[in-house]
Motif scaffolding. Structure first.
Motif, short mmCIF file in Angstrom:
data_model
loop_
_atom_site.label_atom_id
_atom_site.label_comp_id
_atom_site.label_asym_id
_atom_site.label_seq_id
_atom_site.Cartn_x
_atom_site.Cartn_y
_atom_site.Cartn_z
N THR A 52 64.09 -27.12 38.25
CA THR A 52 64.09 -28.74 38.61
C THR A 52 63.44 -28.87 40.06
O THR A 52 63.28 -30.08 40.24
N ASP A 89 66.43 -25.56 34.36
CA ASP A 89 67.07 -26.04 33.27
C ASP A 89 67.07 -25.58 31.88
O ASP A 89 65.92 -25.59 31.39
N THR A 117 67.50 -25.18 40.67
CA THR A 117 68.01 -24.65 39.29
C THR A 117 67.15 -24.71 38.06
O THR A 117 66.17 -25.42 37.98
#
Length: 214
Positions: free
Chosen positions: A204, A197, A195
């Motif tokens: 991540t 961030d 993901t």
């Protein structure tokens, strides 16, 4: 590696994970900081540069190939055919990464083994950058059994086969597994993934491909 800007955001994807022992590894979509040398992307690791891997007794296994720097990486499965630069450590102890402005580039961590030599050879690349797909954008699509090769400066070609592919959180980067000593010739490809961030401007996780000389 510092994140790559994608639509105004840091969205880099390079060899940050692997570089932890080397300090960085590019995974599926970005870089990831391991326990060794800090990741090129994100804040440096508090541990500083990792020590060189402990040597393995010479009688354990003879090197498959003599040391020779890599010039080119070819991964037919995902259409990667790229020349390789050299990556070292920055003054802060983090692993260098290819320039974000050129996400199509990849680099070999020069403080580790050369591809084909006994030990862990680490290659880092971006998952994206500057609004463009990076050289390792599709790294996460590789599966066990996929072939790849590295052309070396001495004219030899080191041929590898993928053993495994993993997505790991950057705060749990397996630096020993990526940079640690081996009794065979291994290759690790690292980039960012997982993901993105928005708060930190980094991915991540890291995508790490483990391959072995055939």
């Amino acid at each position: 590696m510092p994140g790559v800007r994608r639509g105004g955001r840091h969205a880099l994807g390079v060899a940050a994970a692997a570089a932890v022992l080397a300090g960085t590894v590019l995974v599926g979509r970005g870089l990831l900081p391991p326990e060794g040398p800090p990741s090129p992307e994100g804040p440096p690791s508090s541990e500083g540069p990792p020590p060189r891997p402990a040597s393995i007794p010479s009688h354990a296994i003879d090197p498959v190939l003599v040391r020779s720097e890599p010039e080119r990486l070819d991964i037919p499965k995902i259409g990667v055919h790229v020349s390789l630069g050299r990556l070292g450590l920055k003054p802060d102890g983090t692993v260098q990464i290819p320039p974000v402005e050129h996400p199509e580039q990849a680099g070999w961590y020069e403080n580790g083994a050369t591809p084909g030599e006994r030990g862990a050879a680490v290659i880092l690349g971006h998952v994206d950058g500057g609004g463009r797909k990076g050289v390792f954008y599709d790294l996460g699509r590789l599966r066990a059994g996929n072939p790849m090769s590295v052309t070396r400066m001495d004219g030899t070609v080191a041929r590898f086969v993928v053993e495994s592919v993993e997505l790991v959180a950057k705060n749990r980067f397996p630096s020993r597994r990526v940079y640690g000593p081996l009794d065979h010739a291994g290759l690790r490809l690292v980039t960012c993934g997982g993901t993105f961030d928005q708060r930190t401007g980094h991915y991540t996780s890291n995508v790490i491909v483990y391959a072995r000389l055939t």
